[in-house]
Write a protein that holds these residues in place. Sequence first.
Motif, PDB file in Angstrom:
ATOM      1  N   PHE A  40       0.737  -1.030  -0.002  1.00 48.23           N
ATOM      2  CA  PHE A  40      -0.059   0.100  -0.073  1.00 48.23           C
ATOM      3  C   PHE A  40       0.718   1.438   0.010  1.00 48.23           C
ATOM      4  N   ARG A  53      -3.767   4.204   2.283  1.00 43.01           N
ATOM      5  CA  ARG A  53      -4.641   3.153   1.745  1.00 43.01           C
ATOM      6  C   ARG A  53      -5.453   3.840   0.727  1.00 43.01           C
ATOM      7  N   TYR A  96      -9.104  -2.586  -2.321  1.00 41.22           N
ATOM      8  CA  TYR A  96      -8.049  -3.548  -2.016  1.00 41.22           C
ATOM      9  C   TYR A  96      -7.753  -4.232  -3.208  1.00 41.22           C
ATOM     10  N   ALA A 100      -2.551  -7.444  -2.375  1.00 38.72           N
ATOM     11  CA  ALA A 100      -2.276  -6.527  -1.323  1.00 38.72           C
ATOM     12  C   ALA A 100      -2.911  -7.024  -0.084  1.00 38.72           C
ATOM     13  N   ASP A 119      -7.471  -1.445   8.629  1.00 41.98           N
ATOM     14  CA  ASP A 119      -6.723  -0.506   8.058  1.00 41.98           C
ATOM     15  C   ASP A 119      -6.102   0.794   8.818  1.00 41.98           C
TER      16      ASP A 119
END
Length: 372
Positions: free
Chosen positions: A47, A73, A224, A228, A351
């Motif tokens: 990321f 993110r 996503y 990842a 996250d």
Amino acid sequence: MTPIRPLERDDLPAVARLYELVIRSGTEQPPAGLAGYFEQTVLDQPFADPELPSLVYDDPRLGVVGFIASYPRRFALGERTVRLACSGQLVAHPEVRSRGVGALLMRAYMNGPQALTLTDGATDEVRAMWERLGGVTNAIASLSWTRVIGPAGYAAGIARKRRGRDGNPAGQAPAAGVWSAVDELVGRPLRPAAPAARSQPLSADALLELLERLKRSFPLRPAYDAAALTWLFRQMERVTARGELVRRLVRAADDRPLGWYVAYVPAGGVAQALQVVAGRGDVGPVLDALVHDAGARGAVAVSGRVDPWLYPELVERRCIFRRAAWALLHSGDDELLAAVGFGRGLLTRMDGEWWMGPHVLDAGALEQAAAG
């Protein structure tokens, strides 16, 4: 020249020494794997975004005396893609705290090109700095919920923590018979019944497929990709100090996918939910599946962050609520803030820094995690 600059690979030994001093042991002798752990999770993460780097405060005389980790993110908001910056570990050397190094790093990070900055593990001190810099507190996400499964084991765990905090000797623990009596009196109604829904292992592809189906429920959601997400699951599994990482896809009796959960489940301890996600009307069965599964694996309770879409079902399930670490937001985008505030943003413990292990893993586990 400003002493704040992006983290470089050569800075990792100094960052590890700083983190060991401030957060871990109080010495400047970190285990061999700590620098490698930060290398894996900060610099080499899939990321990573060069425009949203981790930052260091590099004093001309003392060297690296401050550090803030960055976990970028990409999220979808309707049909557009937005960048989120998850603020992670923030440390400053004791000798320079009077200079406000932590606040300076935080301000520099919040002023990056991201659409939204967030953190979910903030102390009272960090919250005060954050709000002075224009951020806001995400009140409901600053609460935690707990669904007790085994009251005796749960109460015993609280007693052990209290004895450790107060310095009481272990011999003052209540007798085992007391806990048995607690279970006999109040435990039966709390034991979760077998859920009507069934669950199966959750793959990255299955999560992505269901996430796409839920885009109307969550206009703001992680963007996503399978590689990842697989990396993220692998890193989370390595934080064994939190328990077994359990991830399950939940299906109705007619095989319709309802949602999923991801949680750490330590046998004999309190399971910690990282993601519990379902569409409208399906949250209850997914929660029931999580609680039953955790109990079957030996957990005495399940806990998690209060996400807005969970709250009504948590109340129905006799959960205990209390204040947790502060969840904080900063953005000039009112649409983003509204999506989060009204429970339309799928921001979860996955996250951010909550699940990470630099402060809970021992030297051996850090070295294994750093090995990739």
